[in-house]
Design an enzyme around this catalytic site. Structure first.
Site, PDB file in Angstrom:
ATOM      1  N   GLY A   1       0.862  -1.041   0.007  1.00 27.76           N
ATOM      2  CA  GLY A   1       0.255  -0.117   0.254  1.00 27.76           C
ATOM      3  C   GLY A   1       0.756   1.443  -0.064  1.00 27.76           C
ATOM      4  N   HIS A   2       0.116   2.438   0.243  1.00 26.39           N
ATOM      5  CA  HIS A   2       0.692   3.543   0.152  1.00 26.39           C
ATOM      6  C   HIS A   2       0.980   4.257   1.543  1.00 26.39           C
ATOM      7  CE1 HIS A   2      -0.206   4.484  -4.259  1.00 26.39           C
ATOM      8  NE2 HIS A   2       0.400   3.316  -4.119  1.00 26.39           N
TER       9      HIS A   2
END
Length: 389
Positions: free
Chosen positions: A237-238
């Site tokens: 993810g970020h």
């Protein structure tokens, strides 16, 4: 006399049994069967549950079901629990959701619970191929898995959100709302699939949760207050983000964010605050605290980015107007995927104030990671990289 006592006892038994039956509403009682569309059955069950003067549980047992977009509302007369132990599938084709922004929406309810071992499968692969937001500022909004709007004293427990077409969860206008044991699952290349996005809500807790997705694991929008993220595993993810903020002049301040005892694995970012430059928003962001975190090969572990400009779809001609203050990064360790493990780029117009770093132990290729800073003078305690301009 004996007959009368037995009759009364039996009548009370039936009465108790009737209440027990009212307490649990199996979806099959409304025509909801595996391998069929249970949308109408769920709406019928909700209508009955919402009208009940006593607490009611709607049960969707093991099995695979289909469901179109559903939007249920309160206020209801008593608490409602929806227990899902099966897999519910959204239409794979986005057009079959009839322009709905969110697939499963619950609004204006006090004491709502969503629980069970079940999976809400957004079947997003087809929609992801249609996502052109990297090149089109006016890209079409795709459907999120969940919309929780204006809920009070509510909880989501143990449920899994899988392969949403857009954000997995959007939380708006909620108070005292908890996610506990929640799971989010989507490929790392699935676009715009933020795990949990929170906006204009107070006292939201995300606890003991695993989020693996293609965008931010957790993101805070404007108006978020007293938000806790604890014992969360994030990756891919970020990362965990505040913002992006500042794009609109109608935004509300963000205050009170604690991220604690979390592990980030192979994420693009670790913990991040991001605001847009050259935009009208002029709110404040304050009391942000990130502590006891582990970074495992995180590309950018610690970031304040007040020049946030994704896909170069904006101008940096004027600095961000958002004031950031009272931010702490404490006891953060692990490995960075870049030399600068700490990047604090604050606004030249309203520099950051009250930023603290304590016990930051990040390495890059076996050596200590470095820090890059602009428009901020952090207070350093214990081990932490020294800022370079």
């Amino acid at each position: 006399m004996k007959f009368t006592i037995i009759t009364i006892f039996f009548s009370l038994f039936l009465l108790d049994f009737g209440f027990a039956q009212q307490g649990d509403l199996d979806i099959s009682r409304f025509g909801g069967k595996p391998n069929t569309n249970i949308g109408q059955a769920f709406l019928s069950a909700w209508t009955q549950a919402c009208a009940s003067p006593t607490a009611v549980k709607i049960v969707i047992p093991a099995g695979t079901y289909q469901m179109g977009a559903v939007d249920v509302k309160g206020p209801c007369k008593a608490p409602i629990e929806v227990q899902v132990d099966g897999t519910i599938q959204a239409p794979a084709n986005p057009t079959d959701l009839k322009a709905a922004h969110q697939w499963f929406v619950v609004q204006y309810v006090n004491s709502f619970t969503l629980s069970g071992k079940g999976v809400f499968d957004g079947q997003g692969a087809t929609a992801w191929k249609q996502n052109d937001c990297t090149t089109n500022k006016d890209c079409k909004m795709l459907c999120m898995n969940f919309g929780f709007n204006f809920l009070n004293n509510s909880i989501v427990r143990d449920i899994t959100s899988k392969d949403s077409k857009n954000f997995h969860v959007n939380v708006l206008g909620c108070n005292n709302f908890t996610f506990d044991g929640f799971k989010v699952s989507a490929p790392k290349d699935s676009p715009n699939t933020d795990g949990i996005h929170i906006g204009r809500s107070t006292d939201v807790k995300i606890l003991n949760t695993n989020i693996a997705t293609g965008d931010d694991c957790v993101s805070l929008g404007d108006g978020s207050k007293n938000i806790t993220v604890q014992n969360v595993n994030c990756g891919p993810g970020h990362g965990i983000s505040v913002g992006s903020l500042g794009k609109y002049d109608s935004e509300e301040p963000v205050a009170g964010f604690l991220v604690k005892n979390c592990t980030l694995n192979e994420t693009d970012n670790g913990v991040r605050i991001k605001t847009w430059p050259n935009t009208p928003g002029a709110i404040t962001i304050t009391d942000m605290h990130f502590e006891d975190l582990t970074m495992n090969n995180v590309t950018n572990p610690i970031i304040i980015d007040q020049e946030y400009c994704p896909w170069n779809q904006c101008s940096k001609q004027n600095p961000s107007k958002i004031k950031i203050s009272k931010v702490s990064f404490k006891n953060i360790k692990g490995t960075s995927g870049s030399q600068d493990g700490v990047v604090l780029v604050c606004s030249s117009g309203v520099p950051c104030e009250g930023v603290e770093m304590a016990d930051i132990d990040l390495t890059f290729n076996g050596a200590a990671a470095t820090a890059k800073c602009a428009n901020v003078k952090p207070t350093i305690t214990g081990k932490a990289p020294t800022c370079a301009a």
